[in-house]
Design a protein around this motif. Structure first.
Motif, short mmCIF file in Angstrom:
data_model
loop_
_atom_site.label_atom_id
_atom_site.label_comp_id
_atom_site.label_asym_id
_atom_site.label_seq_id
_atom_site.Cartn_x
_atom_site.Cartn_y
_atom_site.Cartn_z
N ARG A 175 33.22 -0.49 -15.65
CA ARG A 175 32.73 -1.13 -16.88
C ARG A 175 33.11 -2.61 -16.92
O ARG A 175 32.30 -3.44 -17.34
N ALA A 176 34.34 -2.94 -16.50
CA ALA A 176 34.75 -4.35 -16.48
C ALA A 176 33.83 -5.17 -15.57
O ALA A 176 33.40 -6.28 -15.92
N ALA A 178 30.73 -4.42 -14.78
CA ALA A 178 29.40 -4.47 -15.39
C ALA A 178 29.33 -5.53 -16.49
O ALA A 178 28.34 -6.26 -16.62
N ILE A 179 30.40 -5.62 -17.29
CA ILE A 179 30.44 -6.63 -18.35
C ILE A 179 30.41 -8.02 -17.73
O ILE A 179 29.67 -8.91 -18.16
N GLY A 180 31.23 -8.22 -16.71
CA GLY A 180 31.26 -9.51 -16.04
C GLY A 180 29.93 -9.90 -15.44
O GLY A 180 29.48 -11.05 -15.58
N GLU A 181 29.28 -8.95 -14.80
CA GLU A 181 27.99 -9.24 -14.18
C GLU A 181 26.93 -9.57 -15.23
O GLU A 181 26.10 -10.47 -15.03
N ARG A 182 26.94 -8.85 -16.33
CA ARG A 182 25.92 -9.07 -17.35
C ARG A 182 26.12 -10.40 -18.07
O ARG A 182 25.16 -11.13 -18.32
N PRO A 201 33.90 -10.36 -11.86
CA PRO A 201 33.62 -9.41 -10.77
C PRO A 201 34.18 -9.85 -9.43
O PRO A 201 34.75 -9.03 -8.68
N ALA A 202 34.05 -11.14 -9.10
CA ALA A 202 34.60 -11.64 -7.84
C ALA A 202 36.13 -11.54 -7.85
O ALA A 202 36.75 -11.16 -6.85
N TRP A 203 36.73 -11.89 -8.97
CA TRP A 203 38.19 -11.85 -9.12
C TRP A 203 38.70 -10.42 -8.97
O TRP A 203 39.65 -10.15 -8.22
N ILE A 204 38.07 -9.49 -9.66
CA ILE A 204 38.49 -8.08 -9.61
C ILE A 204 38.41 -7.56 -8.19
O ILE A 204 39.38 -7.00 -7.65
#
Length: 218
Positions: A175-176, A178-182, A201-204
Motif C-alpha cells: 500500500r505504501a 501504491a500511494i507513492g506511485e499514485r 517507492p524508490a526509497w522503500i
C-alpha cells in the motif's frame, strides 16, 4: 556571542542561506565550540533567548535535553523557523525528552505546517523504533489524503513517514508503494549519483534491497 560573531564566514553564510538558514558559522567549528563548553543548561537557555540562529544551534548542542518542560519545548519549536534549528531541536532535544510522545500527538494535528512537520518527524521515529500502539493504516489514510498538497516541509516529513512504513512494515509495503506511485511526490527530485531518491517507492525498494529482502514490483 562575540566568539560566534568572529566565526562568521561569508561562504558559509551563502551556503547556509541556500537552505533557508540565516547564519554564517561553519557547523564543524560550531561543534568544536560546543565540545569545549560541554553541557551548560543555563547558558543554553540564554543563548536561545538571543534569537540568533548560530547561538540557538549552539544552545541545542550544550543543553540538557531532558531538562525542558513540555510547554517550554512547544514554545521553542514555534520560535524555531530556521530549518537547521528546527531539525536539531527535534532530533537532538525533543526525541530525548520525556514529553516527546505528548508533543508528538499535539504537534501532528497542529494547523501550522512547520509545527506539524515536527510531529510527523517524531511519528516517523516511532514507526521505525517503537511502532506498538500506532495506527499504521490510519497514518497511511492521512498521508494518502494530504501528502500531495502539503507545504514543502510538512510534505517532506509526511513522505519520510510513508517511506519508513514501507521499509519497516512488510504487511503495509504494497500500500505504501501504491500511494507513492499514485501521488508521485518528489518523483523528479534531483538526487546526486550514489544517493537514494526521496521518491517513496524508490526509497522503500532500495532500503529493502540493502537488507537482503525481495523488493516489490512497482
Amino acid at each position: 556571542m562575540t566568539e560566534l560573531a568572529a566565526l562568521e564566514d561569508p561562504r558559509a553564510r551563502a551556503a547556509n542561506e541556500r537552505h533557508g538558514d540565516d547564519h554564517g558559522v561553519n557547523l564543524g567549528k560550531l561543534r568544536a565550540v560546543a565540545k569545549r563548553l560541554k553541557t551548560q543548561q543555563d547558558l543554553a537557555r540564554g543563548l536561545w533567548e538571543t534569537d540568533d540562529t548560530a547561538a540557538r544551534l549552539l544552545a541545542l548542542l550544550i543543553c540538557r535535553p531532558r531538562a525542558f518542560e513540555r510547554d517550554e519545548l512547544d514554545g521553542m519549536l514555534r520560535q524555531a523557523r530556521a530549518p537547521k534549528v528546527h531539525d536539531w531541536l527535534v532530533n537532538y532535544v525533543v526525541k530525548k525528552n520525556p514529553h516527546a510522545e505528548e508533543v508528538r500527538v499535539t504537534w501532528t494535528a497542529d494547523p501550522d505546517p512547520v509545527v506539524a512537520s515536527a510531529g510527523w518527524a517524531l511519528t516517523t521515529e516511532r514507526v521505525a523504533k517503537r511502532p506498538e500502539g500506532l495506527d499504521l493504516p490510519g497514518l497511511l489514510d492521512v498521508i494518502e489524503a494530504e501528502l500531495k498538497d502539503a507545504p514543502d516541509r510538512l510534505q517532506w516529513a509526511m513522505n519520510h513517514c510513508l517511506a519508513q512504513i514501507g521499509i519497516e512494515h512488510a504487511e503495509h509495503r504494497a500500500r505504501a508503494l501504491a500511494i507513492g506511485e499514485r501521488l508521485e511526490v518528489l518523483k523528479d527530485y534531483p538526487t546526486p549519483r550514489g544517493c537514494t531518491s526521496p521518491f517513496a517507492p524508490a526509497w522503500i525498494n532500495e532500503m529493502v534491497r540493502r537488507r537482503g529482502e525481495q523488493p516489490e514490483q512497482t
